[in-house]
Scaffold this motif. Structure first.
Motif, PDB file in Angstrom:
ATOM      1  N   HIS A  72      -2.197 -15.753   9.242  1.00 57.87           N
ATOM      2  CA  HIS A  72      -2.376 -15.056   7.965  1.00 57.87           C
ATOM      3  C   HIS A  72      -2.637 -13.571   8.212  1.00 57.87           C
ATOM      4  N   THR A 132      -3.460  -6.611  -0.837  1.00 52.03           N
ATOM      5  CA  THR A 132      -3.050  -7.754  -1.655  1.00 52.03           C
ATOM      6  C   THR A 132      -2.032  -8.587  -0.900  1.00 52.03           C
ATOM      7  N   ASP A 134      -0.003 -12.367  -1.515  1.00 50.78           N
ATOM      8  CA  ASP A 134       0.246 -13.502  -2.423  1.00 50.78           C
ATOM      9  C   ASP A 134      -0.594 -13.409  -3.690  1.00 50.78           C
ATOM     10  N   GLY A 135      -0.798 -12.184  -4.184  1.00 51.32           N
ATOM     11  CA  GLY A 135      -1.524 -11.976  -5.421  1.00 51.32           C
ATOM     12  C   GLY A 135      -3.035 -11.954  -5.293  1.00 51.32           C
ATOM     13  N   ALA A 136      -3.553 -12.215  -4.091  1.00 52.10           N
ATOM     14  CA  ALA A 136      -5.005 -12.228  -3.873  1.00 52.10           C
ATOM     15  C   ALA A 136      -5.444 -10.910  -3.248  1.00 52.10           C
ATOM     16  N   GLU A 137      -6.541 -10.358  -3.754  1.00 54.65           N
ATOM     17  CA  GLU A 137      -7.075  -9.121  -3.168  1.00 54.65           C
ATOM     18  C   GLU A 137      -7.949  -9.461  -1.962  1.00 54.65           C
ATOM     19  N   LEU A 138      -7.697  -8.763  -0.859  1.00 55.07           N
ATOM     20  CA  LEU A 138      -8.415  -9.000   0.392  1.00 55.07           C
ATOM     21  C   LEU A 138      -9.168  -7.756   0.806  1.00 55.07           C
TER      22      LEU A 138
END
Length: 329
Positions: A72, A132, A134-138
């Motif tokens: 990932h 970002t 897959d639409g997720a904020e990291l």
């Protein structure tokens, strides 16, 4: 040394032995070492790089090459950041869609859009910025003052453009012929333009296939298979043939390696990489520098699937004794 030279070291020995061998690469004068990221080997590249970073003082160390399918982007960013804490300024990350690692994991290669998103996210995370995927904020904590650069491995035109648009640098497998390099750079510049970057802002490392041995044996490589059904000249990508065509050498993708004449094989070797005695290889690199401004290369010792994990001892010795001193003159 005017030309920086890195070398591929496979995960072919137990980790402590690999760290010792990588230290010998530093002693031989190499600028950097890239270690393949093959999970099916049972040896993790980042464990190797951590040991090697602790065992060396100046080498740039990096995976050759990781992918965003089996790792990932947040994991990749954290791992690269950790290596940078062990060896400040000496860690680098290289990414590609994946070849053997994803194949052995039963997964498809990363799509270009997926790779571009991963490269952008990892660069942001290493710089302490949100990202970002897959639409997720990291977000990632404890970033280093000198974040590792993120390079894309590119063999075809679309990957070169992706590198120009999104990455800090590109590891490009396009051969050494000046016409091939010029054609490849057109695509790199196209990507830079799309991103509003200045031409030449993306760092270049040229992946150079090597067979540092007599001309007679070295020039047999184009006449071999990498593994059944995959010709040496199509490994790791059939895009190799595109850059040979740019050099005036038209070889079809479905070619029979045994049908390549010795004369054509010699021309292919001259255009594709370093195939010959150490003295010739040094002079060929210097010519590539003069003709095309090649300043940084990555030795990719020629191998088949069966010999893929053999350590490049002969290449290291030849570089230490002959090639490195010749480049430093």
């Amino acid at each position: 040394m005017s030309i920086k030279v890195d070398i591929r070291v496979p995960v072919g020995r137990p980790l402590p032995e690999l760290a010792t061998f990588i230290r010998s690469c530093e002693d031989a004068g190499f600028h950097g070492v890239g270690v393949n990221d093959h999970h099916h080997s049972g040896r993790d590249v980042y464990a190797v790089l951590a040991l090697a970073t602790a065992a060396t003082e100046r080498l740039t160390l990096f995976p050759a090459t990781s992918n965003p399918v089996t790792r990932h982007p947040l994991v990749l960013a954290a791992t690269a950041n950790s290596l940078a804490e062990i060896g400040p300024g000496r860690a680098m990350l290289t990414l590609a869609p994946g070849f053997l690692s994803v194949e052995k994991a039963g997964k498809p290669q990363a799509r270009r859009q997926q790779l571009a998103e991963a490269v952008t996210a990892i660069r942001n995370l290493l710089a302490g910025r949100p990202a970002t995927v897959d639409g997720a904020e990291l977000r990632m904590n404890n970033t280093t003052a000198t974040p590792p650069k993120v390079f894309v491995l590119a063999a075809g035109p679309k990957m070169l453009e992706l590198a120009g648009e999104h990455a800090d640098g590109v590891m490009m497998l396009v051969g050494l012929h000046p016409d091939s390099i010029a054609a490849a750079r057109e695509h790199l510049r196209a990507g830079e333009r799309r991103a509003g970057r200045a031409p030449g802002s993306v760092e270049e490392i040229f992946i150079v296939p090597t067979a540092i041995e007599s001309f007679e044996t070295a020039r047999e490589w184009p006449r071999r298979f990498y593994r059944p059904g995959k010709q040496f000249l199509c490994y790791p990508s059939a895009s190799n043939l595109r850059w040979l065509r740019a050099a005036g050498l038209d070889i079809p993708e479905d070619h029979d390696p045994a049908a390549i004449s010795p004369e054509l094989a010699a021309e292919v070797c001259e255009a594709f990489g370093l195939f010959g005695p150490p003295e010739y290889c040094a002079d060929r690199l210097l010519r590539a520098q003069q003709e095309s401004g090649v300043e940084h290369v990555f030795f990719f010792p020629s191998h088949t699937a069966e010999s893929a994990y053999d350590l490049p001892q002969a290449d290291v010795e030849a570089f230490h004794k002959i090639i490195g001193p010749r480049l430093a003159e």
